[in-house]
Write an enzyme that holds these catalytic residues in place. Structure first.
Site: not given
Ligand code: AMP
Ligand code: ZN
Length: 109
Positions: A30-31, A91-92, A98, A100
């Protein structure tokens, strides 16, 4: 999906720090990590959100890949958390399914 960020990562049009890939899934860091280890696992087929997933075989391979990345690749022996945010109210923010994987520290509830 030509306008999907994660489809562009799959295609290599946008760089990502890849940690695992097979025919069905891709995992990358994750960035904006929210834990010492924060990896996203995505199916290569585009599903906008969890609730759109209608193929039990694809879902099964996806969840097996999440397990393999967390336990086998990332070696998160002390534990980890799997989060799937579903639609905006959940919260998407990126509308390509995906999971997490969060770990590397004791996670608060
Ligand atoms: P979500 O809020 O569940 O949709 O999560 C989307 C996640 O994608 C967030 O944690 C972002 O930090 C992450 N993200 C957004 N753009 C990128 C990118 N280019 N590379 C890696 N992770 C990204
Ligand atoms: Zn996509």
């Amino acid at each position: 999906m030509s306008d999907c960020l994660f489809c562009k990562i799959i295609q290599g049009e946008i760089p990502a720090d890849r940690v695992y890939e097979d025919d069905d899934v891709l995992a990358f860091k994750d960035i904006h990590p929210k834990a010492p280890t924060h990896v996203l696992v995505i199916p290569k087929a585009h599903y906008s959100t969890f609730s759109d997933m209608d193929d039990a075989a694809v879902m099964g391979r996806f969840m097996c890949a999440v397990q393999h990345v967390a336990d086998g690749v990332l070696q998160l022996q002390s534990g980890f958390r799997i989060v799937i945010n579903v639609r905006a109210g959940g919260g998407q923010e990126v509308f390509h399914l995906h999971a997490h994987i969060l770990g590397g520290k004791k996670l608060p509830f």
